[in-house]
Enzyme design. Structure first.
Site, PDB file in Angstrom:
ATOM      1  N   LYS A   9      -4.225 -12.149  -3.386  1.00  0.00           N
ATOM      2  CA  LYS A   9      -5.530 -12.798  -3.395  1.00  0.00           C
ATOM      3  C   LYS A   9      -6.653 -11.762  -3.628  1.00  0.00           C
ATOM      4  O   LYS A   9      -6.405 -10.545  -3.540  1.00  0.00           O
ATOM      5  CB  LYS A   9      -5.734 -13.517  -2.051  1.00  0.00           C
ATOM      6  CG  LYS A   9      -4.723 -14.647  -1.808  1.00  0.00           C
ATOM      7  CD  LYS A   9      -4.982 -15.318  -0.467  1.00  0.00           C
ATOM      8  CE  LYS A   9      -4.005 -16.455  -0.191  1.00  0.00           C
ATOM      9  NZ  LYS A   9      -4.282 -17.148   1.073  1.00  0.00           N
ATOM     10  N   TYR A  49      -4.030 -25.959  -3.758  1.00  0.00           N
ATOM     11  CA  TYR A  49      -4.338 -26.219  -2.353  1.00  0.00           C
ATOM     12  C   TYR A  49      -4.634 -27.695  -2.134  1.00  0.00           C
ATOM     13  O   TYR A  49      -5.524 -28.043  -1.356  1.00  0.00           O
ATOM     14  CB  TYR A  49      -5.514 -25.346  -1.904  1.00  0.00           C
ATOM     15  CG  TYR A  49      -5.162 -23.878  -1.767  1.00  0.00           C
ATOM     16  CD1 TYR A  49      -4.144 -23.468  -0.911  1.00  0.00           C
ATOM     17  CD2 TYR A  49      -5.846 -22.910  -2.489  1.00  0.00           C
ATOM     18  CE1 TYR A  49      -3.802 -22.121  -0.784  1.00  0.00           C
ATOM     19  CE2 TYR A  49      -5.514 -21.558  -2.356  1.00  0.00           C
ATOM     20  CZ  TYR A  49      -4.500 -21.176  -1.510  1.00  0.00           C
ATOM     21  OH  TYR A  49      -4.164 -19.849  -1.379  1.00  0.00           O
ATOM     22  N   ASN A 112      -6.216 -13.505   3.753  1.00  0.00           N
ATOM     23  CA  ASN A 112      -4.967 -12.994   4.326  1.00  0.00           C
ATOM     24  C   ASN A 112      -4.043 -12.399   3.263  1.00  0.00           C
ATOM     25  O   ASN A 112      -2.832 -12.424   3.381  1.00  0.00           O
ATOM     26  CB  ASN A 112      -4.269 -14.098   5.130  1.00  0.00           C
ATOM     27  CG  ASN A 112      -4.025 -15.331   4.303  1.00  0.00           C
ATOM     28  OD1 ASN A 112      -4.308 -15.344   3.094  1.00  0.00           O
ATOM     29  ND2 ASN A 112      -3.482 -16.368   4.905  1.00  0.00           N
ATOM     30  N   HIS A 115      -0.682 -15.207  -1.143  1.00  0.00           N
ATOM     31  CA  HIS A 115      -0.109 -16.552  -1.084  1.00  0.00           C
ATOM     32  C   HIS A 115       1.387 -16.406  -1.335  1.00  0.00           C
ATOM     33  O   HIS A 115       1.797 -15.655  -2.223  1.00  0.00           O
ATOM     34  CB  HIS A 115      -0.702 -17.473  -2.162  1.00  0.00           C
ATOM     35  CG  HIS A 115       0.133 -18.708  -2.326  1.00  0.00           C
ATOM     36  ND1 HIS A 115       0.012 -19.772  -1.469  1.00  0.00           N
ATOM     37  CD2 HIS A 115       1.151 -19.011  -3.180  1.00  0.00           C
ATOM     38  CE1 HIS A 115       0.913 -20.687  -1.806  1.00  0.00           C
ATOM     39  NE2 HIS A 115       1.611 -20.242  -2.839  1.00  0.00           N
ATOM     40  N   GLU A 126       5.231 -24.510  -8.249  1.00  0.00           N
ATOM     41  CA  GLU A 126       4.184 -23.484  -8.162  1.00  0.00           C
ATOM     42  C   GLU A 126       4.343 -22.451  -9.276  1.00  0.00           C
ATOM     43  O   GLU A 126       3.361 -22.032  -9.872  1.00  0.00           O
ATOM     44  CB  GLU A 126       4.261 -22.751  -6.817  1.00  0.00           C
ATOM     45  CG  GLU A 126       3.821 -23.585  -5.656  1.00  0.00           C
ATOM     46  CD  GLU A 126       3.389 -22.718  -4.475  1.00  0.00           C
ATOM     47  OE1 GLU A 126       3.844 -21.561  -4.382  1.00  0.00           O
ATOM     48  OE2 GLU A 126       2.591 -23.202  -3.667  1.00  0.00           O
TER      49      GLU A 126
HETATM   50  P1  ADP Z   1       0.200 -19.975   4.057  1.00  0.00           P
HETATM   51  O1  ADP Z   1      -0.686 -19.288   3.052  1.00  0.00           O
HETATM   52  O2  ADP Z   1       0.593 -19.042   5.187  1.00  0.00           O
HETATM   53  O3  ADP Z   1       1.377 -20.703   3.463  1.00  0.00           O
HETATM   54  P2  ADP Z   1      -1.172 -22.549   4.414  1.00  0.00           P
HETATM   55  O4  ADP Z   1      -0.372 -23.111   3.293  1.00  0.00           O
HETATM   56  O5  ADP Z   1      -1.280 -23.334   5.684  1.00  0.00           O
HETATM   57  O6  ADP Z   1      -0.718 -21.067   4.806  1.00  0.00           O
HETATM   58  O7  ADP Z   1      -2.675 -22.342   3.909  1.00  0.00           O
HETATM   59  C1  ADP Z   1      -2.960 -21.900   2.626  1.00  0.00           C
HETATM   60  C2  ADP Z   1      -4.147 -20.947   2.687  1.00  0.00           C
HETATM   61  O8  ADP Z   1      -5.321 -21.687   3.026  1.00  0.00           O
HETATM   62  C3  ADP Z   1      -4.038 -19.867   3.770  1.00  0.00           C
HETATM   63  O9  ADP Z   1      -3.285 -18.752   3.338  1.00  0.00           O
HETATM   64  C4  ADP Z   1      -5.490 -19.535   4.024  1.00  0.00           C
HETATM   65  O10 ADP Z   1      -5.995 -18.647   3.020  1.00  0.00           O
HETATM   66  C5  ADP Z   1      -6.163 -20.893   3.850  1.00  0.00           C
HETATM   67  N1  ADP Z   1      -6.329 -21.605   5.118  1.00  0.00           N
HETATM   68  C6  ADP Z   1      -5.398 -22.359   5.782  1.00  0.00           C
HETATM   69  N2  ADP Z   1      -5.896 -22.908   6.909  1.00  0.00           N
HETATM   70  C7  ADP Z   1      -7.200 -22.503   6.970  1.00  0.00           C
HETATM   71  C8  ADP Z   1      -8.277 -22.727   7.902  1.00  0.00           C
HETATM   72  N3  ADP Z   1      -8.121 -23.496   8.986  1.00  0.00           N
HETATM   73  N4  ADP Z   1      -9.462 -22.141   7.637  1.00  0.00           N
HETATM   74  C9  ADP Z   1      -9.640 -21.387   6.543  1.00  0.00           C
HETATM   75  N5  ADP Z   1      -8.685 -21.137   5.614  1.00  0.00           N
HETATM   76  C10 ADP Z   1      -7.470 -21.677   5.824  1.00  0.00           C
END
Ligand code: ADP
Length: 154
Positions: A9, A49, A112, A115, A126
């Protein structure tokens, strides 16, 4: 062999962590089947997303994901989807296990670094969202017989 999508990211680019992140996957023994830098347009962010489009944080998530190009890659290996998830760590950086990319290098829930495909959300779909067939490479990696035992390659 399984394939899975990884996106580094914009925080990974801005924080000069591209090499560090790729290196962790390489050292694990995963094979890079495809890799490129690209911008993510509105349509792709919304598709990618889709489960979060209605959430209040989606606006920030979109702005963040479009704040710079990203690095997308397809990693390949035996049970690569779960192996790559383990290396990435859980979503919120400040709670992720030490030793993982997020646990060692990230503090945030949203920014974070990576992805990682979710096994529940069809990794192949994907991959197809970000790569055409001619951007994926089928080549023999010479370390394969040392990364795996023969029975794992049957
Ligand atoms: P992952 O990336 O660990 O698979 P998710 O699919 O739940 O997690 O979420 C996708 C991305 O959306 C996360 O990596 C994060 O960047 C963002 N995200 C998820 N939940 C939140 C939240 N409550 N607030 C802000 N950003 C979020």
């Amino acid at each position: 062999m399984e394939q899975t999508l990884v996106i580094i990211k914009p925080d990974g680019l801005q924080r000069n962590l591209i090499g560090e992140i790729i290196s962790r996957f390489e050292r694990k023994g995963l094979k890079i089947a495809g890799m490129k830098m690209m911008s993510i347009d509105d349509l792709k962010v919304e598709e990618h997303y889709k489960k979060y489009v209605e959430k209040p944080f989606f606006r920030h998530l979109r702005t963040f994901m479009q704040s710079s190009p990203v690095i997308v890659m397809v990693l390949e290996g035996v049970e690569a989807v779960s192996a790559v998830r383990l290396i990435a760590g859980s979503t919120k950086g400040r709670e992720a296990d030490a030793g993982t990319i997020r646990g060692d290098l990230a503090m945030s829930l949203q920014t974070n670094l990576v992805h990682i495909s979710d096994p529940e959300e069809n990794p192949q779909e994907e991959i197809d969202r970000f790569f055409s067939q001619d951007e994926l490479f089928d080549y023999k990696k010479i370390d394969r017989d040392f990364v795996y035992s023969p029975d794992e390659l049957d």
